[in-house]
Design a protein around this motif. Structure first.
Motif, PDB file in Angstrom:
ATOM      1  N   PRO A 147       0.791  -1.129   0.032  1.00  0.00           N
ATOM      2  CA  PRO A 147       0.247  -0.043   0.123  1.00  0.00           C
ATOM      3  C   PRO A 147       0.777   1.365  -0.005  1.00  0.00           C
ATOM      4  CG  PRO A 147       0.060  -0.957   2.032  1.00  0.00           C
ATOM      5  CD  PRO A 147       0.707  -1.988   1.283  1.00  0.00           C
ATOM      6  N   ILE A 148       0.521   2.283  -0.638  1.00  0.00           N
ATOM      7  CA  ILE A 148       1.357   3.461  -0.782  1.00  0.00           C
ATOM      8  C   ILE A 148       0.568   4.248   0.170  1.00  0.00           C
ATOM      9  CG2 ILE A 148       1.751   5.523  -2.414  1.00  0.00           C
ATOM     10  CD1 ILE A 148       1.464   3.636  -4.645  1.00  0.00           C
ATOM     11  N   PRO A 149       1.368   4.970   1.134  1.00  0.00           N
ATOM     12  CA  PRO A 149       0.782   5.911   2.066  1.00  0.00           C
ATOM     13  C   PRO A 149       0.663   7.223   1.588  1.00  0.00           C
ATOM     14  CG  PRO A 149       3.227   5.778   2.152  1.00  0.00           C
ATOM     15  CD  PRO A 149       2.776   4.553   1.227  1.00  0.00           C
ATOM     16  N   GLN A 150      -0.458   7.870   2.340  1.00  0.00           N
ATOM     17  CA  GLN A 150      -0.681   9.229   2.140  1.00  0.00           C
ATOM     18  C   GLN A 150       0.391  10.154   2.161  1.00  0.00           C
ATOM     19  OE1 GLN A 150      -3.962   9.321   0.771  1.00  0.00           O
ATOM     20  NE2 GLN A 150      -3.860  11.325   0.142  1.00  0.00           N
TER      21      GLN A 150
ATOM     22  N   PRO B 248       1.821  14.386   0.975  1.00  0.00           N
ATOM     23  CA  PRO B 248       1.516  15.695   0.555  1.00  0.00           C
ATOM     24  C   PRO B 248       1.306  15.900  -0.827  1.00  0.00           C
ATOM     25  CG  PRO B 248       3.287  15.857   2.093  1.00  0.00           C
ATOM     26  CD  PRO B 248       3.080  14.502   1.860  1.00  0.00           C
ATOM     27  N   TRP B 249       0.368  16.876  -1.501  1.00  0.00           N
ATOM     28  CA  TRP B 249       0.035  16.570  -2.991  1.00  0.00           C
ATOM     29  C   TRP B 249       1.352  16.712  -3.730  1.00  0.00           C
ATOM     30  CZ3 TRP B 249       1.472  21.088  -6.007  1.00  0.00           C
ATOM     31  CH2 TRP B 249       1.847  21.994  -5.186  1.00  0.00           C
ATOM     32  N   TYR B 250       2.134  17.718  -3.374  1.00  0.00           N
ATOM     33  CA  TYR B 250       3.350  17.741  -4.123  1.00  0.00           C
ATOM     34  C   TYR B 250       4.340  16.504  -3.934  1.00  0.00           C
ATOM     35  CZ  TYR B 250       5.468  18.977   0.339  1.00  0.00           C
ATOM     36  OH  TYR B 250       5.766  18.821   1.732  1.00  0.00           O
ATOM     37  N   LEU B 251       4.004  15.745  -3.625  1.00  0.00           N
ATOM     38  CA  LEU B 251       5.016  14.386  -3.703  1.00  0.00           C
ATOM     39  C   LEU B 251       4.203  13.318  -4.564  1.00  0.00           C
ATOM     40  CD1 LEU B 251       6.518  14.025  -0.123  1.00  0.00           C
ATOM     41  CD2 LEU B 251       7.522  14.778  -2.266  1.00  0.00           C
ATOM     42  N   SER B 252       2.952  13.569  -5.121  1.00  0.00           N
ATOM     43  CA  SER B 252       2.433  12.789  -5.774  1.00  0.00           C
ATOM     44  C   SER B 252       2.934  13.030  -7.401  1.00  0.00           C
ATOM     45  CB  SER B 252       0.810  12.825  -5.995  1.00  0.00           C
ATOM     46  OG  SER B 252       0.728  14.404  -6.286  1.00  0.00           O
TER      47      SER B 252
ATOM     48  N   ALA C 191       8.969   8.778  -0.796  1.00  0.00           N
ATOM     49  CA  ALA C 191       7.598   8.947  -0.312  1.00  0.00           C
ATOM     50  C   ALA C 191       6.806   7.479  -0.094  1.00  0.00           C
ATOM     51  CB  ALA C 191       6.726   9.899  -1.285  1.00  0.00           C
ATOM     52  N   GLU C 192       7.697   6.466  -0.644  1.00  0.00           N
ATOM     53  CA  GLU C 192       7.022   5.060  -0.565  1.00  0.00           C
ATOM     54  C   GLU C 192       5.949   4.933  -1.760  1.00  0.00           C
ATOM     55  OE1 GLU C 192       6.245   3.431   3.263  1.00  0.00           O
ATOM     56  OE2 GLU C 192       7.036   5.061   4.238  1.00  0.00           O
ATOM     57  N   ASN C 193       6.353   5.796  -3.075  1.00  0.00           N
ATOM     58  CA  ASN C 193       5.570   5.482  -3.984  1.00  0.00           C
ATOM     59  C   ASN C 193       6.419   4.723  -5.033  1.00  0.00           C
ATOM     60  OD1 ASN C 193       4.025   5.573  -6.153  1.00  0.00           O
ATOM     61  ND2 ASN C 193       3.041   7.532  -5.811  1.00  0.00           N
TER      62      ASN C 193
END
Length: 266
Positions: free
Chosen positions: A113-116, A118-122, A186-188
């Protein structure tokens, strides 16, 4: 110049097919025929659609920019009988020589699972912001290139142009590696399309600059001149975006493979 570009693209379809087939095989792809068709058709059909639209406009306005039917037929035959077969041959050779996956470490079959964050790390903001610095490295040179093409000024600093091109490649590679690092931190793990987008977004800023150049630096008016300006600029931006995106992806892939290989060794 256009003739040289068309012939060079057709002859290098072998390399494009080889790169596509080998990369797709290393990622355990199964639909290699679809990958081959996309490699052979995506860019040429995009350019052909824009060129056909511009040629239709030129015929309607009875302009000298109209491309003769014989020239269109020659390009079509070159694409069907030269480009596509070479792409197919390159895909088959690359697919057979690449073998299976070459991941440096074992990959879990169940996605984590990808943790939540901040928007700028998407992925989307990272990809959009990734093109700023590469565009900044060619910003000044773009003025001279556009002036040479649209204002008929002589361009003769080809050595400096080559230097700027090399700087663009290096900056694109470095920026996409940094973007991939932020994404992984960011674990993505969805870095593949993000790295491609971070490089390809350079073309978006070039197109926005072309809008500024059209409104402030040229005296073009009317539908005909506007259509040809943005039509040719769109073709240039599509090619630039694919090139920078490929550089970004390959750089990030090498970076990811390297760091996970070191983790495995430790």
């Amino acid at each position: 110049i256009v003739t040289v570009c068309v012939v060079f693209y057709a002859l290098t379809s072998l390399l494009g097919g080889y790169a596509s087939g080998s990369l797709y095989s290393k990622h355990d792809g199964r639909s290699w025929i679809r990958a081959m068709l996309l490699t052979a058709n995506l860019f040429p059909l995009t350019v052909a659609a824009i060129a056909f639209t511009l040629n239709t406009i030129a015929i309607f306005y009875q302009s000298m920019a109209e491309v003769p039917f014989g020239t269109i037929l020659v390009v079509l035959l070159m694409w069907v009988f030269v480009s596509c077969p070479l792409c197919l041959l390159g895909t088959v050779v690359g697919r057979n020589q690449a073998g299976g996956s070459d991941n440096p470490c074992r990959v879990k079959r169940i996605p984590s699972p990808i943790p939540q964050r901040p928007w700028y790390l998407s992925p989307v903001p990272i990809a959009v912001m990734g093109g700023l610095l590469p565009f900044g490295s060619i910003f000044i040179e773009m003025y001279f290139v556009f002036s040479s093409f649209w204002n008929y000024r002589v361009y003769y600093v080809y050595g400096f142009f080559l230097l700027v091109f090399l700087i663009l490649l290096m900056v694109t590679a470095c920026i996409t590696i940094v973007a991939t690092y932020f994404l992984l931190n960011a674990e993505n793990y969805h870095w593949q399309w993000t790295s491609f987008g971070a490089g390809a977004s350079t073309a978006m800023y070039v197109f926005l600059y072309s809008v500024h150049y059209f409104t402030d630096k040229t005296n073009m008016t009317g539908f005909f001149q506007t259509a040809f300006y943005f039509g040719y600029t769109s073709i240039f931006c599509v090619g630039l975006g694919m090139m920078c995106g490929a550089v970004g992806y390959l750089s990030s892939a090498a970076f990811v493979k390297r760091i996970y290989k070191n983790i495995k060794c430790d």
